[in-house]
Design a protein around this motif. Structure first.
Motif, short mmCIF file in Angstrom:
data_model
loop_
_atom_site.label_atom_id
_atom_site.label_comp_id
_atom_site.label_asym_id
_atom_site.label_seq_id
_atom_site.Cartn_x
_atom_site.Cartn_y
_atom_site.Cartn_z
N GLU A 1 15.67 -10.26 6.93
CA GLU A 1 16.10 -11.63 7.27
C GLU A 1 15.93 -12.55 6.07
N LEU A 2 14.87 -12.37 5.31
CA LEU A 2 14.66 -13.18 4.11
C LEU A 2 15.77 -12.91 3.10
N GLU A 3 16.17 -11.65 2.98
CA GLU A 3 17.27 -11.31 2.07
C GLU A 3 18.56 -12.01 2.50
N ARG A 4 18.84 -12.00 3.78
CA ARG A 4 20.05 -12.67 4.28
C ARG A 4 20.04 -14.15 3.92
N ARG A 5 18.90 -14.79 4.11
CA ARG A 5 18.80 -16.22 3.80
C ARG A 5 18.85 -16.48 2.30
N ALA A 6 18.27 -15.58 1.52
CA ALA A 6 18.31 -15.73 0.05
C ALA A 6 19.75 -15.66 -0.44
N CYS A 7 20.51 -14.70 0.07
CA CYS A 7 21.92 -14.58 -0.33
C CYS A 7 22.71 -15.83 0.06
N ALA A 8 22.47 -16.33 1.25
CA ALA A 8 23.16 -17.54 1.71
C ALA A 8 22.81 -18.75 0.85
N ALA A 9 21.60 -18.76 0.27
CA ALA A 9 21.16 -19.87 -0.57
C ALA A 9 21.54 -19.68 -2.04
N GLY A 10 22.24 -18.58 -2.36
CA GLY A 10 22.66 -18.35 -3.73
C GLY A 10 21.61 -17.73 -4.63
N VAL A 11 20.55 -17.20 -4.05
CA VAL A 11 19.50 -16.55 -4.84
C VAL A 11 19.98 -15.14 -5.21
N ARG A 12 19.97 -14.82 -6.50
CA ARG A 12 20.45 -13.52 -6.97
C ARG A 12 19.33 -12.61 -7.45
N GLU A 13 18.13 -13.19 -7.67
CA GLU A 13 16.99 -12.37 -8.07
C GLU A 13 15.75 -12.83 -7.33
N LEU A 14 15.06 -11.87 -6.73
CA LEU A 14 13.78 -12.12 -6.10
C LEU A 14 12.72 -11.41 -6.94
N CYS B 1 13.80 -7.79 -7.50
CA CYS B 1 14.58 -7.29 -6.37
C CYS B 1 15.92 -8.01 -6.38
N LEU B 2 16.97 -7.27 -6.08
CA LEU B 2 18.32 -7.81 -6.14
C LEU B 2 18.89 -7.90 -4.73
N PRO B 3 18.82 -9.07 -4.10
CA PRO B 3 19.30 -9.20 -2.72
C PRO B 3 20.82 -9.05 -2.65
N GLY B 4 21.27 -8.55 -1.51
CA GLY B 4 22.70 -8.43 -1.27
C GLY B 4 23.34 -7.20 -1.86
N ARG B 5 22.57 -6.37 -2.50
CA ARG B 5 23.10 -5.13 -3.07
C ARG B 5 22.50 -3.97 -2.30
N ARG B 6 23.32 -3.09 -1.87
CA ARG B 6 22.83 -2.01 -1.03
C ARG B 6 22.40 -0.79 -1.81
N ALA B 7 22.68 -0.74 -3.11
CA ALA B 7 22.23 0.42 -3.88
C ALA B 7 20.72 0.47 -3.85
N ARG B 8 20.18 1.62 -3.66
CA ARG B 8 18.73 1.79 -3.62
C ARG B 8 18.19 1.99 -5.01
#
Length: 191
Positions: free
Chosen positions: A107-120, A155-162
């Motif tokens: 859920e945090l990843e979803r919100r980060a992507c929506a807020a334009g965060v590209r690196e965690l 960590c790179l949110p929104g990318r599904r590669a492991r």
């Protein structure tokens, strides 16, 4: 037909001033879990830390709480730049290994992507192998930097590669990067 909510705790935003929830999660952490989360032995949560943890705005400081009859964990994101943020998670000891942290981070990843965060960025003690595995399973990974006994994971949110073995990413001390093995094909017996 309405979709059923997924089983497990309900994830919601922590509201400003909800100190009782922060206190309850902190109380559910063993001394070892507190050390691993805060990188210091804490018997009690200092007042300044407590105030900072509930000073959320839902945009630059987002905290999510997992609740199932009681608070089970908190994950937070604190923006450090236009497209970067620090991320952390804590789950009460008796709820470990039940998917609570994974759901909070999703859920945090979803919100980060929506807020334009590209690196965690997550600062994890090298000895905290459970947290390292959690972050690696939850996010695609960028570079990892070792700073003393702390690993700074990107960590790179929104990318599904492991996580994949690449230079700079083998951060678990004493453990080589794992390689994915393909299935072996049976070869016909020759006789």
């Amino acid at each position: 037909m309405r979709a059923c909510p997924p089983p497990g705790p309900r994830i919601r935003l922590l509201r400003p001033g909800e100190q009782a929830i922060v206190d309850e999660v902190f109380a559910g952490l063993s001394p070892r879990s507190r050390y691993l989360r805060f990188h210091a032995p804490l018997g009690a949560l200092p007042a300044a830390h407590r105030r900072a943890l509930v000073d959320v705005d839902g945009r630059d400081h987002i905290a999510l709480v997992a609740v199932e009859r009681r608070p089970l964990g908190i994950a937070r994101l604190i923006r450090t730049g236009p497209a970067e943020a620090e991320v952390s998670v804590a789950v009460v000891d008796d709820a470990h290994r039940n998917g609570v942290a994974r759901r909070l981070l999703a859920e945090l990843e979803r919100r980060a992507c929506a807020a334009g965060v590209r690196e965690l960025h997550a600062n994890v003690l090298a000895e905290n192998t459970a947290a390292l595995a959690l972050f690696r399973a939850s996010f695609a990974q960028g570079p990892c930097v070792v700073e003393g006994d702390v690993l700074r994971l990107t960590c790179l949110p929104g990318r599904r590669a492991r996580w994949q073995a690449r230079p700079g990413l083998t951060c678990l001390p004493g453990r080589p990067a794992r390689r994915r093995r393909g299935r072996r094909r049976a070869t016909p017996a020759t006789g």
